[in-house]
Design an enzyme around this catalytic site. Sequence first.
Site, short mmCIF file in Angstrom:
data_model
loop_
_atom_site.label_atom_id
_atom_site.label_comp_id
_atom_site.label_asym_id
_atom_site.label_seq_id
_atom_site.Cartn_x
_atom_site.Cartn_y
_atom_site.Cartn_z
N ASP A 196 -4.14 -5.46 13.25
CA ASP A 196 -3.98 -5.71 11.80
C ASP A 196 -4.05 -4.37 11.07
OD1 ASP A 196 -4.59 -8.24 9.64
OD2 ASP A 196 -5.09 -6.21 8.98
N ASN A 204 0.32 -1.19 -0.40
CA ASN A 204 1.40 -1.78 -1.22
C ASN A 204 1.18 -1.51 -2.70
OD1 ASN A 204 3.30 -3.08 0.42
ND2 ASN A 204 1.92 -4.80 0.78
N HIS A 209 6.01 -2.14 -2.67
CA HIS A 209 6.33 -3.04 -1.55
C HIS A 209 7.38 -2.46 -0.60
CE1 HIS A 209 6.40 -7.17 0.12
NE2 HIS A 209 5.17 -7.16 -0.38
N ASP A 213 7.06 -2.00 3.35
CA ASP A 213 7.98 -2.53 4.37
C ASP A 213 8.34 -1.45 5.39
OD1 ASP A 213 8.01 -4.95 3.16
OD2 ASP A 213 10.06 -4.85 2.40
N GLU A 239 0.95 -8.32 7.93
CA GLU A 239 0.74 -6.96 8.48
C GLU A 239 -0.03 -7.06 9.80
OE1 GLU A 239 -2.04 -8.55 7.34
OE2 GLU A 239 -3.14 -6.66 6.98
N ARG A 259 -4.97 4.34 22.42
CA ARG A 259 -3.86 5.30 22.26
C ARG A 259 -3.00 4.93 21.03
NH1 ARG A 259 -2.54 5.41 27.48
NH2 ARG A 259 -0.55 4.31 27.36
P1 GH3 Z 1 -7.77 -5.62 5.75
O1 GH3 Z 1 -8.09 -4.23 6.13
O2 GH3 Z 1 -8.98 -6.43 5.56
O3 GH3 Z 1 -6.80 -6.24 6.67
O4 GH3 Z 1 -7.09 -5.53 4.30
P2 GH3 Z 1 -5.62 -5.86 3.90
O5 GH3 Z 1 -5.41 -5.41 2.52
O6 GH3 Z 1 -4.70 -5.30 4.91
O7 GH3 Z 1 -5.61 -7.42 4.07
P3 GH3 Z 1 -5.10 -8.56 3.12
O8 GH3 Z 1 -4.97 -9.76 4.01
O9 GH3 Z 1 -5.97 -8.69 1.90
O10 GH3 Z 1 -3.68 -8.11 2.64
C1 GH3 Z 1 -2.58 -8.01 3.49
C2 GH3 Z 1 -1.48 -7.38 2.70
O11 GH3 Z 1 -0.28 -7.24 3.52
C3 GH3 Z 1 -1.08 -8.17 1.49
C4 GH3 Z 1 0.40 -8.35 1.60
O12 GH3 Z 1 1.05 -8.06 0.38
C5 GH3 Z 1 0.81 -7.34 2.64
N1 GH3 Z 1 1.97 -7.78 3.34
C6 GH3 Z 1 2.13 -8.86 4.13
N2 GH3 Z 1 3.39 -8.95 4.56
C7 GH3 Z 1 4.07 -7.90 4.04
C8 GH3 Z 1 5.42 -7.46 4.11
O13 GH3 Z 1 6.29 -8.05 4.76
N3 GH3 Z 1 5.75 -6.33 3.46
C9 GH3 Z 1 4.84 -5.64 2.70
N4 GH3 Z 1 5.22 -4.53 2.08
N5 GH3 Z 1 3.56 -6.06 2.61
C10 GH3 Z 1 3.17 -7.15 3.25
MG MG Z 2 -4.84 -5.96 6.95
MG MG Z 3 -4.15 -9.42 7.80
#
Ligand code: GH3
Ligand code: MG
Ligand code: MG
Length: 322
Positions: A196, A204, A209, A213, A239, A259
Site C-alpha cells: 500500500d 494527491n 490527481h 495517477d 493505491e 528490495r
Molecule cells: P496510508 O498511508 O494510511 O495508506 O494513507 P493513504 O492516504 O495512502 O490512505 P487513504 O486510504 O486515506 O487514501 C488513499 C488515497 O489513494 C485516496 C485516493 O484518492 C487515492 N487513490 C486511490 N485510487 C487512486 C487513483 O486511481 N489515482 C489517484 N491519483 N489516486 C488514487
Molecule cells: Mg495508502
Molecule cells: Mg489503501
Amino acid sequence: MQSNDLSSRILVVDDEQSLRIILSQVLSDDGHMVTVASNGEEAIELFRKEPFPLVFTDIVMGKMNGLELLRQIKEIAPETQVIIITSHASLDTAINALRSGAYDYLIKPFEELEMISNVAFRAVDRLRLSAENARLLGQLKEKNDQLLTANMALKELAIRDGLTGLYNHRYFHEALTVEVLRCRRHSRGFSLLFIDVDRFKNYNDCNGHPEGDRALRTIGELIGKNLRASDILARYGGEEFIVILPESSLEVACGLGERIRQMIEEHPFPGEASQPLGKLTISLGVATYRDDGDDSSTLMEIADRRLYMAKDKGRNSLCSEG
Ligand code: GH3
Ligand code: MG
Ligand code: MG
C-alpha cells in the site's frame, strides 16, 4: 447468352486442322480469346507460359494423348476446366477423363455447333462461381481473424487494470485460487506481498490527481522490474498492489519485498517532498502458504493485518510476523 464476363481465354488442342478451325471459329464468335495447338506437347508448352482457365482437347493425338495432357494441366493449374473431345468409339476414355477431373466432353463430329458454345459458357460460369466462392471464403476468413483478435483483446481487457496495465482485482483472486490448489496438490509453497502506498491521499492533495495517477503507474513498473515471469502482480484497488510469488519462502519474499521498498523510497517522484516522510514510500505485509495458512482468505487476512502493522510501525516498512 453471350456476355463479357462469360468470355475467357481458351486453349484448343486437336491434331485435326478442320476441328481446330471449327472450334476456334465458334468460340471466337462467342467472344472468347482462342489459342490453338496441334498436339499435347505444344499445348503444355503454351500452358506453362501462361495457364488457360479453359482447355478443349482431343483425346487421341500423337505422342501425348488428351488424358495425359489433362493430368499435366491439373498438376500445373488444378482450377483449369478441361473439356474432352471424343468420338463415339472412345466414349469409355471420355468417361475416364471425367473421373480424372475433366469438366465435360463433346462428341465429334459435332451435330450442333451450339453445343460447343454452351459447354464453354457453362465452364466459364463455373470458373466465375468458384472464383467468387474463393473470394467470399477469403473475406470470411479475414473477418474471422479480426473477430479472434478482437476477442483476444477483449479477454485481455477484462483481466487488466486500465490505469496501470497490471492484472486487476478479479484476475488476482482467480490466480490466487489456482495457486492455492496447485500448492495443495503438489505440496508446494508460495508467498503474498500486500503493498500500500503511504499517505497517498496527501500526495494527491499536494500534486493533483493526474500526478498521482502517474506515480501509481511508475510504482507498478518499479515493482514489476523486480519480479520473475511466473510472479503475478495485480493492482488490488486504489493505491494497493498485490503480488503472488510462486515457490517463494517467507525469507525470499521478505528479501524481495525489502528490495522493492528501497527501490521506491529511492525513486525520485515529482513533488514527493510534500509527503510526511519527505518522499513517496510504500508499506508491505507478507504472508506465506502454508506457514501462515492454507486457504486464500486466511492468507489475505494475515497479509492485510501485517500491512497495517507496517503502517503502525511508521510506514515505509515491511512486516512479516504477528
Ligand atoms: P496510508 O498511508 O494510511 O495508506 O494513507 P493513504 O492516504 O495512502 O490512505 P487513504 O486510504 O486515506 O487514501 C488513499 C488515497 O489513494 C485516496 C485516493 O484518492 C487515492 N487513490 C486511490 N485510487 C487512486 C487513483 O486511481 N489515482 C489517484 N491519483 N489516486 C488514487
Ligand atoms: Mg495508502
Ligand atoms: Mg489503501
